[in-house]
Scaffold this motif. Structure first.
Motif: not given
Lengths: 306, 312
Positions: B267-271, B278-283, B286-289, B299-300
């Motif tokens: 979920x979120x950012x695939x990486x 990685x932080x909570x928001x990354x999970x 999904x980050x926009x460009x 990436x956030x």
């Protein structure tokens, strides 16, 4: 290349002697009294019996007769039937029918078989593919005898589309040829379909599309040319079953071809005729397979015979 | 305006999404390296641009603009006109990419005969010229040979010659050196570089090899799990990566964890499962460009990574 052909021809010599020996031995062993078989229920006079015994060396042993027979073959003398007709003239009358029949059957197999196979392969999973799959499975599962009579009854007698027996012209050979070709046809469709599907997925097909070629050209030139390689090999081998099928079909449709003559000779215990025809069929088979192997090298440049 | 502009390209493989919004652009005459590990969607991107995806893979969204025209909405017939003539492609394995039963001369000249109406003799003559241009020795004799009679490097030269036949403005090379020996790899890369300069052709070089990128690319697009995660000038990117994945690649250290399965993306950012930042928001998101001025990263924390000395 030349060495390959020479080696294959030498192999053919060995195969030729082997098969004639086996077939000759089988006819020799199976024979009761060929002279009585020839005459049926009628009595045979002592003079006739003595003449036939002398002519066919019936009083000699197996090896003497085999050597005599093969010696004749090598001199180009195919020998006589038990009714004392030269086998060569019997065959001269029979070959044209069988050649026409087998030729027509082969045309049907190649044109319809490859055509339908390509279509089914290109439209994989479509209605045409499913229909041909079902149809070919049925055809593959039915013996040629049943297929022959069934076709004769349905198309010849019920629908009256074709003559039910040989009338000497090419048209009356179409139905028999269709039925004869049916078996190989079914397998050809399946085989072509499979190789076409495989080749469509090949990288080179993708390259061809990336070059901006039309789908027709990608399939009709690039894919087809590669797909034909296994199909041609199969058809060469399939000639054997085509010949076996011809024996059955020619009898069903009363076509006085080689298969018909062979079946009659077997019934009448006409040893010389049986052995000669079988030997000739073996030679035809060997020559065609050699031709197929050479054609294979033409179709697939990766194959070079050293 | 870019020559080739891919925006938010989405490709699905049945229920599986393999490209979830790929955006990249290619300017005239430049070399763009598309970098990523296998399964990241590099090849699918290239084939979607070419319009040669095999079913069940289908484009489900986005657009591919060539000189401002969206290729995805073109009818097949016009799309075909673009293929080979405007955008051409070289494949990874030249042995399987060439048709085994036709001579190389036939295959190089084929488009010229079929599409430009050259005669057999003219096409053959042109094929020899093209083989000369990709530095195949004794081209006049070898034009009649079959692909299997060539070495790996020479075969790849043949497929390059074939791709160049119609003088395309864009050449997409999908891992053109992966199947080759190291020494031959360098030769092919040099050749591609030279050809690009001679013909002022744009080159989109797909690779998983950072060394290749450093050697020939002007710009880089880094792909991860069906997205472009960073796009930048090659010098900028090597000096200071803006995406943690790029940073990890550059460090050369093994990245912890395994590449995600496209069937079951995090979920979120695939990486995020493999990411140091990685932080909570990354999970969850999904980050926009993020536009970083002439470069971008998905990436956030792109701005933080960019200035993080530990990322270099």
């Amino acid at each position: 290349m030349v060495r390959f052909v020479v080696r294959r021809l030498l192999q053919m010599v060995i195969v030729f002697f082997g098969t004639t020996l086996v077939v000759y031995a089988m006819m020799f062993g199976a024979q009761g009294d060929p002279i009585q078989a020839l005459a049926g229920e009628k009595p045979v006079s002592a003079a006739q019996r003595a003449y036939l015994t002398e002519h066919f060396h019936l009083d000699h042993g197996f090896w003497y007769r085999y050597a005599d027979y093969v010696g004749g073959l090598l001199r180009g003398d195919l020998g006589d039937t038990l009714t004392l007709r030269p086998i060569s003239s019997v065959l001269a009358g029979a070959w044209p029918y069988t050649l026409k029949l087998a030729g027509l059957a082969m045309v049907v197999v190649v044109v319809v078989g490859v055509g339908a196979g390509v279509l089914a392969g290109v439209r994989r999973g479509g209605l045409f593919d499913a229909a041909t799959l079902a149809l070919t499975l049925v055809v593959i599962g039915v013996p040629v005898v049943v297929l022959g009579f069934l076709g004769q009854y349905l198309l010849g007698i019920r629908l009256r589309l074709f003559p039910v027996a040989n009338e000497g012209d090419l048209y009356s050979l179409i139905l028999p040829a269709l039925l004869l070709g049916m078996l190989s046809l079914a397998t050809t469709v399946r085989l072509t379909r499979t190789t076409v599907v495989e080749n469509l997925r090949a990288d080179y097909a993708k390259t061809a599309r990336a070059k901006g070629l039309s789908r027709t050209r990608v399939v009709g030139v690039h894919v087809l040319r590669n797909s034909l390689i296994p199909v041609v090999t199969f058809l060469g081998v399939e000639l054997g079953s085509l010949m076996a099928g011809a024996v059955v079909i020619e009898n069903i449709f009363n076509i006085p071809g080689v298969g018909f003559t062979l079946a009659r000779a077997v019934r009448t215990e006409d040893g010389p005729t049986v052995v000669t025809i079988v030997s000739l069929l073996v030679i035809v088979f060997l020559v065609v397979n050699l031709a197929v192997d050479l054609l294979y090298a033409v179709l697939d440049p990766r194959i070079r015979y050293a | 305006m870019s020559l080739l502009d891919v925006t938010d390209l989405r490709v699905a493989f049945g229920p599986t999404t393999v490209l979830s919004g790929v955006s990249l652009h290619l300017d005239p005459g430049e070399t763009l390296a598309v970098l990523g590990e296998s399964g990241s969607g590099k090849t699918v991107t290239a084939q979607a641009v070419m319009g040669i995806l095999d079913p069940p893979a289908v484009v489900v969204g986005g657009c591919v603009r060539y000189r401002g025209q969206d290729l995805l909405t073109l009818p097949e017939r016009e799309r075909r006109r673009i293929r080979g003539r405007e955008i051409a492609m070289v494949f990874q394995d030249a042995l399987s990419a060439l048709n085994p039963v036709f001579t190389v001369g036939y295959q190089i000249g084929e488009t010229l005969r079929i599409r430009d109406g050259l005669s057999r003799r003219e096409a053959l003559h042109r094929a020899v010229e093209l083989m000369d241009q990709v530095r195949i020795p004794a081209a006049r004799q070898r034009v009649h040979e079959y692909p299997h009679q060539f070495s790996g490097g020479m075969r790849q030269r043949v497929s390059i010659a074939m791709a160049l036949a119609l003088d395309p403005a864009v050449l997409i090379a999908d891992e053109p050196t992966t199947a080759l020996d190291v020494t031959v790899q360098a030769q092919i890369l040099d050749l591609l570089g030279e050809l690009r300069r001679e013909r002022t052709m744009a080159l989109m070089l797909i690779t998983h090899d950072l060394g290749v990128v450093a050697q020939v690319a002007d710009r880089i697009a880094v792909m991860y799990a069906g997205r472009v995660v960073e796009q930048a000038d090659v010098h900028q990117l090597f000096r200071a990566p803006a995406h943690p994945y790029t940073a990890a690649l550059l460090r050369g250290a093994a990245i912890s964890g395994t590449p995600p399965s496209l069937r079951d993306l995090p979920s979120g950012c695939a990486f995020h499962p493999r990411c140091r930042y990685a932080a909570a928001v990354c999970r969850t998101v999904a980050p926009s460009t993020v536009d970083l001025g002439g470069r971008s990263a998905a990436c956030h924390f792109a701005r933080e990574v960019l200035v993080d000395p530990a990322a270099r």
